[in-house]
Motif scaffolding. Structure first.
Motif, mmCIF file in Angstrom:
data_model
loop_
_atom_site.group_PDB
_atom_site.id
_atom_site.type_symbol
_atom_site.label_atom_id
_atom_site.label_comp_id
_atom_site.label_asym_id
_atom_site.label_seq_id
_atom_site.Cartn_x
_atom_site.Cartn_y
_atom_site.Cartn_z
ATOM 1 N N ALA A 244 0.797 -1.081 0.119
ATOM 2 C CA ALA A 244 0.023 0.072 0.024
ATOM 3 C C ALA A 244 1.090 1.251 -0.117
ATOM 4 O O ALA A 244 0.438 2.197 -0.605
ATOM 5 N N ALA A 245 1.880 1.246 0.914
ATOM 6 C CA ALA A 245 2.968 2.568 0.809
ATOM 7 C C ALA A 245 3.375 2.657 -0.625
ATOM 8 O O ALA A 245 3.716 3.813 -1.097
ATOM 9 N N HIS A 246 3.741 1.551 -1.233
ATOM 10 C CA HIS A 246 4.227 1.523 -2.650
ATOM 11 C C HIS A 246 3.265 2.207 -3.617
ATOM 12 O O HIS A 246 3.786 3.148 -4.546
ATOM 13 N N GLY A 247 2.163 1.948 -3.478
ATOM 14 C CA GLY A 247 1.059 2.338 -4.223
ATOM 15 C C GLY A 247 0.748 3.967 -4.215
ATOM 16 O O GLY A 247 0.520 4.568 -4.983
ATOM 17 N N ALA A 248 0.943 4.298 -2.842
ATOM 18 C CA ALA A 248 1.023 5.785 -2.669
ATOM 19 C C ALA A 248 2.106 6.657 -2.741
ATOM 20 O O ALA A 248 1.931 7.770 -3.353
ATOM 21 N N ASP A 249 3.366 5.908 -3.091
ATOM 22 C CA ASP A 249 4.521 6.603 -3.252
ATOM 23 C C ASP A 249 5.405 5.758 -3.741
ATOM 24 O O ASP A 249 5.924 4.726 -3.031
ATOM 25 N N PRO A 250 5.729 5.609 -5.160
ATOM 26 C CA PRO A 250 6.672 4.614 -5.712
ATOM 27 C C PRO A 250 7.934 4.587 -5.498
ATOM 28 O O PRO A 250 8.840 3.504 -5.527
ATOM 29 N N ARG A 251 8.388 5.674 -4.763
ATOM 30 C CA ARG A 251 9.888 5.629 -3.900
ATOM 31 C C ARG A 251 9.975 4.687 -2.985
ATOM 32 O O ARG A 251 11.211 4.391 -2.598
ATOM 33 N N ILE A 252 8.746 4.053 -2.523
ATOM 34 C CA ILE A 252 8.832 2.971 -1.399
ATOM 35 C C ILE A 252 8.823 1.951 -1.720
ATOM 36 O O ILE A 252 7.990 1.470 -2.462
ATOM 37 N N ARG A 253 9.749 0.974 -1.577
ATOM 38 C CA ARG A 253 9.719 -0.204 -2.196
ATOM 39 C C ARG A 253 10.085 -1.247 -1.328
ATOM 40 O O ARG A 253 10.394 -1.012 -0.177
ATOM 41 N N ALA A 254 10.095 -2.553 -1.784
ATOM 42 C CA ALA A 254 10.257 -3.715 -0.752
ATOM 43 C C ALA A 254 10.433 -5.008 -1.310
ATOM 44 O O ALA A 254 10.693 -5.169 -2.620
ATOM 45 N N VAL A 255 11.394 -5.700 -0.808
ATOM 46 C CA VAL A 255 11.943 -7.130 -0.971
ATOM 47 C C VAL A 255 11.360 -7.894 0.148
ATOM 48 O O VAL A 255 11.643 -7.750 1.239
ATOM 49 N N SER A 256 10.497 -9.152 -0.420
ATOM 50 C CA SER A 256 10.050 -10.019 0.473
ATOM 51 C C SER A 256 10.863 -11.409 0.487
ATOM 52 O O SER A 256 10.784 -11.912 -0.553
ATOM 53 N N LEU A 257 11.467 -11.695 1.459
ATOM 54 C CA LEU A 257 12.209 -12.863 1.494
ATOM 55 C C LEU A 257 11.183 -14.182 1.591
ATOM 56 O O LEU A 257 10.076 -13.760 2.324
ATOM 57 N N SER A 258 11.643 -15.308 1.283
ATOM 58 C CA SER A 258 10.831 -16.497 1.333
ATOM 59 C C SER A 258 10.832 -17.032 2.878
ATOM 60 O O SER A 258 9.774 -17.728 2.985
ATOM 61 N N ARG A 259 11.565 -16.654 3.813
ATOM 62 C CA ARG A 259 11.224 -17.062 4.958
ATOM 63 C C ARG A 259 12.372 -15.896 5.826
ATOM 64 O O ARG A 259 12.787 -15.149 5.371
ATOM 65 N N ASN A 260 12.432 -16.378 7.119
ATOM 66 C CA ASN A 260 13.229 -15.491 7.792
ATOM 67 C C ASN A 260 14.599 -15.787 7.884
ATOM 68 O O ASN A 260 14.846 -17.032 8.325
ATOM 69 N N PHE A 261 15.293 -15.147 7.500
ATOM 70 C CA PHE A 261 16.736 -15.643 7.072
ATOM 71 C C PHE A 261 17.739 -14.687 8.169
ATOM 72 O O PHE A 261 18.990 -14.899 8.202
#
Length: 334
Positions: free
Chosen positions: A63-80
């Motif tokens: 949702a934050a990326h939708g409001a501001d494309p400068r906010i990005r994310a990488v989701s890892l497959s598990r807790n590393f």
């Protein structure tokens, strides 16, 4: 510069924030962080690394990326783990400089202005220095102090007092960190090991906005062991000295018993002293084997050459490009 312009080109500054079940802290962090970045750099991106969160952290980041494309994310497959999450963030950052910070607001975003000012003066490694540790428990402060003293005595490099992950790294320093792919990561040691022109910026640690620390004493102990064993071979070497000392002690004891027997006659050794001696030396041997086992375990993890992390989803970020890990479209590991 408009937001679309900032997205279309590499930003001046990237901010990397690893998160694990930090849904309550993302909003308050962005409210303070975005105005600070707007005031001190021409363009920026904020990269959250979702380290296998089980709450709605990723939904909030989308949702934050939708409001501001400068906010990005990488989701890892598990807790590393946080150390690997930081490495994942650095891999994806495109800025001329990168700020690493926690998402719980213990690292005050306003300090970034000073970081950027020091960077523009020519420093490539600008690290935050904690003025005090009032936010930590007395036991944790004591153990942390003892660890840093020990690391300074036996480590390959010294750690600046009060320095942690909160820092700004020039793109040159980030490139140096990217080539270090060890799994038992101790980032504080890596920051010091790469060198470059460095300076500290004092800051006061604030209380967590929401939630509690994810580091238990067991995790902190394992983290300390990773640090010591990644930057020192003294725990291995010390057992050679212990063995020599024990050998001299055994010779001295043998000489003593021979002399006493010759002077006073045959002496029947007691059962208690025999058992104590056997138990003591057996404990020494097992302890030394344990230290060797810790090093061998880390060697085993490295030679398997597994990727540092696996990516489940990227929000606003393109896949990484690599010549040795398959086509870019399939490159969800590193």
């Amino acid at each position: 510069m408009t937001r679309s312009d900032a997205v279309s080109r590499d930003p001046e500054l990237s901010v990397v924030a690893p998160v694990w079940n930090e849904s309550e802290n993302i909003g308050p962090l962005l409210e303070r962080l975005a105005p600070v970045l707007d005031s001190c750099v021409s363009s920026f991106e904020i990269i959250f690394v979702d380290d296998g969160s089980t709450d709605d952290t990723l939904e909030i980041l989308r949702a934050a990326h939708g409001a501001d494309p400068r906010i990005r994310a990488v989701s890892l497959s598990r807790n590393f783990g946080k150390e690997v999450a930081i490495a994942a963030g650095l891999d994806h950052a495109r800025g001329a400089a990168v700020v690493i910070m926690d998402a719980d607001l213990q690292h005050p975003p306003e300090t970034i202005r000073t970081f950027v000012a020091r960077w523009r003066e020519g420093y490539k490694n600008v690290f935050g220095q904690r003025i005090d540790r009032a936010a930590d428990s007395p036991l944790r402060r004591l153990l942390t102090q003892r660890f840093y003293r020990l690391f300074g005595s036996v480590g390959e490099t010294s750690l600046p007092e009060g320095a942690g992950d909160f820092r700004l790294l020039d793109a040159t320093a980030v490139a140096a960190l990217r080539v270090m792919r060890e799994h038992a990561r101790f980032s504080k040691g890596l920051y010091a090991w790469i060198g470059f022109k460095s300076i500290g910026v004092p800051f006061e640690v604030e209380a967590r906005a929401h939630g509690s620390s994810k580091f238990s004493y067991l995790k902190l102990t394992n983290f300390a062991l990773d640090g010591l064993m990644s930057f020192s071979t003294l725990p291995l070497k010390v057992w050679s000295y212990v063995g020599v000392a024990m050998s001299f002690l055994a010779l001295a004891m043998a000489s003593f018993y021979v002399a006493r027997t010759l002077i006073f006659g045959v002496d029947v050794p007691g059962y208690a002293s025999l058992m104590v001696s056997i138990t003591f030396f057996a404990g020494i041997q097992l302890l030394s084997l344990g230290v060797i086992g810790e090093y061998i375990g880390r060697i085993f993890a490295e030679v398997k050459r597994r990727p540092l992390y696996l990516v489940e989803e990227r929000v606003g970020l393109a896949p990484l490009v690599s010549d040795d890990c398959g086509p870019p479209a399939q490159r969800d590991w590193t």
